[in-house]
Design an enzyme around this catalytic site. Sequence first.
Site, PDB file in Angstrom:
ATOM      1  CE  LYS A  47      58.337  47.380  50.076  1.00 31.85           C
ATOM      2  NZ  LYS A  47      58.900  46.077  50.283  1.00 31.85           N
ATOM      3  CG  ASP A  69      59.862  44.622  52.851  1.00 31.08           C
ATOM      4  OD1 ASP A  69      60.906  45.258  52.641  1.00 31.08           O
ATOM      5  OD2 ASP A  69      59.209  44.079  51.943  1.00 31.08           O
ATOM      6  CG  ASP A  98      55.510  51.511  68.424  1.00 28.70           C
ATOM      7  OD1 ASP A  98      56.134  52.542  68.747  1.00 28.70           O
ATOM      8  OD2 ASP A  98      54.287  51.371  68.645  1.00 28.70           O
ATOM      9  CG  ASP A 139      54.410  55.936  64.032  1.00 25.29           C
ATOM     10  OD1 ASP A 139      54.735  55.590  65.185  1.00 25.29           O
ATOM     11  OD2 ASP A 139      53.264  56.306  63.730  1.00 25.29           O
ATOM     12  CE1 TYR A 194      51.282  58.307  59.734  1.00 28.51           C
ATOM     13  CE2 TYR A 194      52.984  58.987  61.269  1.00 28.51           C
ATOM     14  CZ  TYR A 194      52.155  58.002  60.755  1.00 28.51           C
ATOM     15  OH  TYR A 194      52.203  56.722  61.278  1.00 28.51           O
TER      16      TYR A 194
HETATM   17 MG    MG Z   1      53.875  55.461  67.181  1.00 24.36          MG
END
Ligand code: MG
Length: 327
Positions: free
Chosen positions: A169, A200, A228, A224, A124
């Site tokens: 990663k 992963d 979730d 991020d 980002y």
């Molecule tokens: Mg989010």
Amino acid sequence: MKLAVIPGDGIGREVIPAALSVLDAFGLGIEKIPLDIGYGKWERTGSAITNEDMDIISECDCVLFGAITTPPDPNYKSVLMRLRKELDLYANIRPFVPLKSIRLPCDTKEFDFVIVRENTEGMYSGVEELHEDVAYTTRVITRAGSERIAERACILAKSRKKHITIVHKANVLKSCSFFRDVCIGSAQRNGISHREMLMDAMAYDLILHPERYDVIVTTNLFGDILSDVAAAIAGGLGLCPSANIGERYALFEPIHGSAPDIAGKGIANPIAAILSVKMMLEWGGWVEEANSITKAVNSVLCDRITTPDLGGSYSTTDVSAAIAKLI
Ligand code: MG
Ligand code: NAI
């Protein structure tokens, strides 16, 4: 303390007033500065946030943020991203602990972990190019950025199990091996043990064994996504709060979005926003008050005073009023 209040859009306009009613129950004399920022403002003025808004926010100590609907404009720049960058809110802290009487998707009921996500760079970074046949996003990982998030994670780990899990990663990304090496250096300097997980494999293992983790440190995009995943493990988006912390400012927000599918119906779960107020009180040094919010939330959940996302038939304000009453 001076608090900028940004309800934003959709259910942000419902859960933030509900959370403020709980804050008001303490009578702490926190000065609240309401700000109209978001999609609604963008529709009216072509701009979701102005420089004047930024000036007002930077004169406050912290921000309580609801959620902002992303306008359908390819040139739109995220307000939250701007706030995180300009206020230098480099650490995104998301705690996940099961609340009382919540039905969880995993077998394990005993977990207590915190995701510490770098919040200002990585994928980002905002360094992007869009051409006719190709698009680039530059993943920026700096030593300074990685060091300060790793230090944050280590400070947190010192007050917990003295262990961090570094998620990356590094098997394919050089920027990840750089991030990992900085984190390991920080853990060693702080006398904190560490473990590494590939992103992963981590998503897989966190769902099956959330109890294995304590402090998890990772880069922006991975954090991020992983948070979730963690929200699902902890029982749903309506329950999970977060803090965005820098050296000078902090911003507290539920991790959910503006939920246009349920906005305006008065049924949004206010608990994520109320627990965000709890994190704000902790940050401001009101630890006893913060703990009493957790207690009140658990008690109201045990009484089955819940919104439809948790199987109940109560409204947003029924839930917040029940919590405020206990306080
Ligand atoms: Mg989010
Ligand atoms: P969302 O989090 O708004 O909703 C996902 C699902 O969870 C929906 O079915 C919604 O009804 C449900 N949900 C979320 N919060 C809830 C709550 N408190 N109580 C009960 N149910 C709840 O994510 P979605 O739909 O992907 O995004 C909607 C809009 O919000 C988009 O414009 C997106 O860009 C924006 N967004 C903004 C964020 C922010 O400002 N921090 C974060 C995430 C999304």
